[in-house]
Design a protein around this motif. Structure first.
Motif, mmCIF file in Angstrom:
data_model
loop_
_atom_site.group_PDB
_atom_site.id
_atom_site.type_symbol
_atom_site.label_atom_id
_atom_site.label_comp_id
_atom_site.label_asym_id
_atom_site.label_seq_id
_atom_site.Cartn_x
_atom_site.Cartn_y
_atom_site.Cartn_z
ATOM 1 N N TRP A 19 0.853 -1.202 0.000
ATOM 2 C CA TRP A 19 0.000 0.000 0.000
ATOM 3 C C TRP A 19 0.888 1.252 0.000
ATOM 4 O O TRP A 19 0.646 2.196 -0.744
ATOM 5 C CB TRP A 19 -0.924 -0.025 1.226
ATOM 6 N N ARG A 20 1.932 1.247 0.826
ATOM 7 C CA ARG A 20 2.797 2.430 0.962
ATOM 8 C C ARG A 20 3.483 2.794 -0.356
ATOM 9 O O ARG A 20 3.527 3.972 -0.729
ATOM 10 C CB ARG A 20 3.857 2.163 2.055
ATOM 11 N N VAL A 21 3.996 1.793 -1.077
ATOM 12 C CA VAL A 21 4.803 2.120 -2.270
ATOM 13 C C VAL A 21 3.939 2.383 -3.508
ATOM 14 O O VAL A 21 4.449 2.891 -4.516
ATOM 15 C CB VAL A 21 5.872 1.035 -2.577
ATOM 16 N N LEU A 22 2.649 2.047 -3.423
ATOM 17 C CA LEU A 22 1.769 2.324 -4.575
ATOM 18 C C LEU A 22 1.365 3.794 -4.605
ATOM 19 O O LEU A 22 1.179 4.429 -3.561
ATOM 20 C CB LEU A 22 0.509 1.456 -4.498
ATOM 21 N N LYS A 23 1.212 4.313 -5.840
ATOM 22 C CA LYS A 23 0.672 5.662 -6.006
ATOM 23 C C LYS A 23 -0.806 5.647 -5.640
ATOM 24 O O LYS A 23 -1.443 4.581 -5.685
ATOM 25 C CB LYS A 23 0.752 6.085 -7.482
ATOM 26 N N VAL A 24 -1.380 6.804 -5.366
ATOM 27 C CA VAL A 24 -2.830 6.894 -5.226
ATOM 28 C C VAL A 24 -3.420 6.518 -6.593
ATOM 29 O O VAL A 24 -2.936 6.992 -7.635
ATOM 30 C CB VAL A 24 -3.238 8.331 -4.809
ATOM 31 N N GLY A 25 -4.378 5.621 -6.584
ATOM 32 C CA GLY A 25 -4.910 5.104 -7.850
ATOM 33 C C GLY A 25 -4.195 3.824 -8.285
ATOM 34 O O GLY A 25 -4.546 3.225 -9.306
ATOM 35 N N GLY A 26 -3.199 3.410 -7.474
ATOM 36 C CA GLY A 26 -2.427 2.216 -7.819
ATOM 37 C C GLY A 26 -3.205 0.931 -7.541
ATOM 38 O O GLY A 26 -4.107 0.905 -6.708
#
Ligand SMILES: C[S@@+](CC[C@H](N)C(=O)[O-])C[C@H]1O[C@@H](n2cnc3c(N)ncnc32)[C@H](O)[C@@H]1O
Length: 242
Positions: free
Chosen positions: A148-155
């Protein structure tokens, strides 16, 4: 003292990390051959389906976690996507790098990483994939939090893992096959019955589809979906970071 499962045994977290490392160091050179032998080639179709669901785009950067010898990353890279393939085990990555050279696949970055504590900044990847990796991780929730942390918003998050099939006749057949035959194939082809016994036992200890969906939700993902394959023998979970 905290205990986690290593197959059917309960061990300390440090021991599990060490033992899983040993398993994949031992099986690395025979890993791809064994996947074909154990699944009769079916894993290739599951991996094709998995990558189709991800819908990779050439403009994207995708993290393939616990990427091992590259099966998922190679499929993602076919779309022109920039793929970082990360795994805790250098032996698996070394086999993967050789396979990539043999296939002339170039848009890949290889990184030794522990899924539970990634070195990447926050909000950098468009999608996170993990196939048949998460049940080997010592603290699954930590790995999901890191995804969750390393994903972009919308990831997008995608995980494919063995689960428990709800087709009762098939389930009995599969249990017999996995308990008695798979370790023997492991002995025959990879001279390593114990590693394949662990890989099978770890499937039984892995949370069921509903419980795993809850864990993904706890990490912060929304619109979680679980797609069972063969009645749930394998399941693909997905979710979004918003
Ligand atoms: C069964 S293989 C799956 C490889 C590949 N994704 C595939 O589908 O063929 C599991 C992989 O998880 C990796 N792994 C286990 N624990 C890990 C961790 N904590 N962080 C990163 N990778 C891990 C192992 O080294 C191994 O390469």
């Amino acid at each position: 003292m905290e205990k986690v499962s290593f197959g059917f045994s309960d061990v300390s977290p440090q021991e599990k990390t060490h033992l899983v490392g040993d398993v994949f160091r031992r099986v690395a050179s025979r890993y791809d051959l064994m996947n074909d032998a154990m699944s009769g080639g079916l894993h290739r179709l599951w991996k094709d389906d998995f990558v189709r669901l991800v819908q990779p785009k050439a403009s994207e950067h995708i993290l393939d976690m616990a990427g091992g010898t590259g099966d998922i990353a190679f499929r993602l890279a076919k779309y022109g996507t920039n793929v970082t393939i990360a795994d805790i085990n250098p032996a698996m990555l070394e086999v993967g790098k050789k396979r990539a050279i043999a296939r002339s696949i170039e848009n890949l970055t290889w990184k030794e990483e522990n899924a539970e504590a990634l070195s990447f900044n926050d909000n950098v990847f468009d999608a996170y994939t993990i196939a048949f990796g998460i049940r080997n991780v010592t603290h699954i929730q930590k790995a999901l939090d890191e995804a969750w942390r390393v994903l972009k918003v919308g990831g997008r998050f995608f995980c494919m893992e063995f689960s428990q099939t709800k087709w009762s006749g098939f389930s009995n057949l599969y249990k017999m096959y996995s308990t008695h035959i798979v370790p023997k194939i492991g002995q025959l082809l990879a001279n390593d019955e114990d590693s394949y016994r662990y890989l099978i036992e770890s499937i039984e200890r892995f949370p069921n589809i509903e419980k795993f969906s809850d864990m993904i939700k706890s990490a912060g993902f929304v619109q979680i979906r679980a797609r069972p394959i063969l009645g749930g023998l394998v399941a693909i979970h997905s979710g979004w970071k918003v």
